[in-house]
Scaffold this motif. Structure first.
Motif, PDB file in Angstrom:
ATOM      1  N   PRO A 185       0.839  -1.209   0.000  1.00 58.63           N
ATOM      2  CA  PRO A 185       0.000   0.000   0.000  1.00 58.63           C
ATOM      3  C   PRO A 185       0.872   1.256   0.000  1.00 58.63           C
ATOM      4  O   PRO A 185       1.747   1.408   0.857  1.00 58.63           O
ATOM      5  N   VAL A 186       0.654   2.122  -0.973  1.00 59.57           N
ATOM      6  CA  VAL A 186       1.496   3.316  -1.096  1.00 59.57           C
ATOM      7  C   VAL A 186       0.694   4.616  -1.047  1.00 59.57           C
ATOM      8  O   VAL A 186       1.287   5.684  -0.838  1.00 59.57           O
ATOM      9  N   MET A 187      -0.620   4.559  -1.232  1.00 64.53           N
ATOM     10  CA  MET A 187      -1.379   5.808  -1.281  1.00 64.53           C
ATOM     11  C   MET A 187      -2.837   5.558  -0.923  1.00 64.53           C
ATOM     12  O   MET A 187      -3.406   4.529  -1.289  1.00 64.53           O
ATOM     13  N   ALA A 188      -3.430   6.498  -0.188  1.00 59.14           N
ATOM     14  CA  ALA A 188      -4.863   6.507   0.100  1.00 59.14           C
ATOM     15  C   ALA A 188      -5.371   7.906  -0.197  1.00 59.14           C
ATOM     16  O   ALA A 188      -4.753   8.890   0.220  1.00 59.14           O
ATOM     17  N   PHE A 189      -6.480   8.000  -0.916  1.00 57.32           N
ATOM     18  CA  PHE A 189      -6.981   9.330  -1.253  1.00 57.32           C
ATOM     19  C   PHE A 189      -8.472   9.283  -1.547  1.00 57.32           C
ATOM     20  O   PHE A 189      -9.068   8.213  -1.700  1.00 57.32           O
TER      21      PHE A 189
END
Length: 588
Positions: free
Chosen positions: A470-474
């Motif tokens: 997991p590298v990004m949440a938006f």
């Protein structure tokens, strides 16, 4: 790192992280705070999907806290009332409330702290006051006549001293504070009796599903209240409905795009629209900030949203694998030409014939001279200009993203239960939601209303993986615009090379070509709304391609939030939307 749509919620979430809580504790605390400080965008009686991944398993999961229709809610029940479209306001449109129950469930299963530790800040703000933002004041002002004439319990909360508050005035909601305190007390009493953390949270959950909350909702729903039909109706929701439903976990749907895996809630949500757009754009120029790139994004969006109308819903019959396949995207991509399409063109996955609802499409629309909110035109109505006097609105929502030092990550999109959705329940301090307005009463559609069926929601959080990490949440509030603004942000970052904040700050736009998910489901064929700072040359180029362009203000479109983590270095980043001077990202 915490990013949310309100500075108080972000600070509350960060405080939880500072005290040793994990990302899931922090997101829960921030979300409860958002219920209090953004009551025009969400509330305890609303709904919520989230996507999360634990640092140890790295496996993305969706928590669905989107409640379904009550047992008595059916097209036949509405027909008996002489209603052919679910109203945009009032008790008839209430699904089983899922947001608060979802957060307590998530905290129990994935958090480390007690309910009292994460809910205490929200209870304090409700009891002692929070500063009213300009948008809260605007919404209350628009609702004042309805509050005074028909929704007196709402007037008692939101018209302090019997008048519309002013920006910055402290607003309190003592009934909501009492509700929160009673949930905390149920947990505290169970802990005092020797219960485990999980069992104590279950005690609080029972107060919602079987106790004072469910009973209070049922009593209130039995009383007729004015809704957007112009008459009074009681609701369908009962304590038995609430008792019999629970949030649940499920796998996300995903596509791979240029080295990233983008994960979304399933086809009961709007989420796969982003994935379909990415699949279409994988073979096209979509360079941010150019007329060609924007044209292709708009046209890809028209095709994806047409599929949303024809195929998405809470049903096992959705051809999801085909809709997200490369072959289907190749086929659909051929429909994107040099000129703007004025048609709604769903596809034929597996050679099945699409069926569209009876859409309310506007006629020709003169966009000359449009400059945004405040003018009596379709563009103004699409820029969160607030509810009409009956409460009907193309409304907004809230968002929160969190990543912690261990790498736990979550993206959540709570919404519904707005102050303009239905009257405040006096003993509980919050209104019910109106999510059923997103379902159709026409037979034979994937999104046709049915008891126990989730309405196809617009709520659409996002998580991105790279090489399985997991590298990004938006995400962004915005109803039908959520997966347009998120697309732009992601492409600005991945293809444009902009950092998170630059990707949010870049001039934004969206299409209103497809029907709104909100009552009365109208659309503006061929219309594109774009921030004026995109420049006259770009706007002229879009018009030359046949788009009907309306200019929004320079900083008026989108409410993006984002966090990221570099698995190689462990460096965390966050960004938040500057528009409206309310979103906030914080971390260390």
């Amino acid at each position: 790192m915490v990013s949310s749509t309100h500075w108080l919620a972000s600070q509350v979430g960060m405080g939880v992280l500072e005290r040793g809580g994990n990302a899931f504790d922090a997101a829960t605390a921030a979300a409860f705070t958002l219920q209090v400080v953004e009551p025009h965008q969400n509330g305890p009686g609303g709904d919520m999907p989230l996507v999360f991944a634990r640092a140890d398993t790295k496996r993305p999961q969706v928590l669905c806290a989107q409640g379904p229709a009550p047992a008595a809610a059916s097209p036949e029940a509405f027909k008996k009332l002489g209603i052919d479209m679910v109203p945009g306001t009032g008790l008839l449109a209430a699904a089983i409330p899922g947001a608060t129950l979802g957060w307590m469930t998530f905290l129990r299963d994935e958090g480390t702290l007690s309910l009292g530790e994460v809910l205490g800040a929200a209870a304090d703000y409700a009891e002692n006051g929070y500063p009213a933002s300009a948008k809260v004041v605007e919404y209350i002002g628009r609702m004042e006549p309805l509050f005074r004439q028909h929704w007196r319990p709402s007037a008692d909360v939101y018209l302090p001293e019997d008048r519309v508050p002013v920006e910055g005035q402290l607003l309190v909601n003592t009934a909501l504070a009492r509700t929160y305190r009673r949930l905390i007390e149920a947990e505290s009493e169970a802990l005092a009796d020797g219960a485990s953390r999980r069992a104590a949270l279950d005690a609080a959950i029972r107060e919602w599903t079987d106790g004072f909350v469910a009973k209070g909702i049922e009593r209130f729903a039995q009383t007729p209240w004015r809704d957007s039909t112009g008459t009074e109706h009681a609701g369908f929701l009962t304590a038995e409905d609430i008792r019999g439903w629970r949030p649940h976990y499920e796998d996300p749907v995903s596509v791979d795009f240029e080295g990233y895996t983008v994960c979304k809630p399933g086809f009961w949500s709007q989420g796969p629209v982003l994935l379909q757009q990415l699949a279409l754009l994988s073979g096209l120029d979509a360079k941010p900030g150019t007329a060609d790139g924007i044209h292709n994004m708009i046209e890809a969006g028209k095709l994806a949203f047409a599929d949303r109308e024809a195929w998405y819903g809470d049903t096992a019959d959705v051809p999801g694998d085909v809709l997200l396949s490369a072959g289907y995207a190749d086929e659909r991509r051929r429909l994107i030409g040099a000129e703007a399409s004025m048609d709604i063109r769903p596809g034929t996955p597996d050679h099945r014939s699409p069926v569209l609802p009876n859409l309310r499409v506007s006629g020709n629309f003169d966009a000359s001279g449009l400059s945004g909110v405040g003018e009596p035109n379709a563009v103004a109505a699409l820029l969160d200009s607030g509810p009409k006097p009956d409460g009907e609105a193309r409304t907004d929502t809230v968002h929160v993203d969190v990543v912690d030092k261990w790498g736990n990550m979550v993206s959540a999109m709570p919404s519904g239960g707005w102050l303009h959705s239905s009257p405040v329940i006096p003993e509980l301090g919050f209104p019910l939601g109106t999510r059923l307005q997103m379902a159709w009463l026409e037979a034979g559609l994937p999104n046709t209303l049915a008891p126990g069926k989730r309405p196809r929601t617009t709520l659409s959080p996002t998580m991105v993986l790279k090489n399985g990490e997991p590298v990004m949440a938006f995400g962004s509030p915005g109803g039908d615009q959520q997966d347009q603004w998120q697309l732009q942000f992601f492409l600005n970052h991945v293809r444009g090379g902009l950092n998170l904040q630059e990707a949010i700050d870049a001039p934004a736009f969206h299409s209103t070509h497809f029907p709104s998910s909100f009552y009365p489901h109208d659309s503006q064929t061929g219309v594109v709304v774009i921030e004026a700072r995109a420049g006259e040359q770009l706007i002229s180029d879009l018009k030359a391609r046949g788009h009907i362009v309306g200019r929004a203000g320079d900083w008026e479109i989108g409410r993006m939030c984002a966090v990221s983590r570099d698995p190689r270095t462990g460096v965390l980043r966050a960004a938040a939307n500057a528009r409206g001077m309310q979103g906030y990202a914080v971390g260390r």
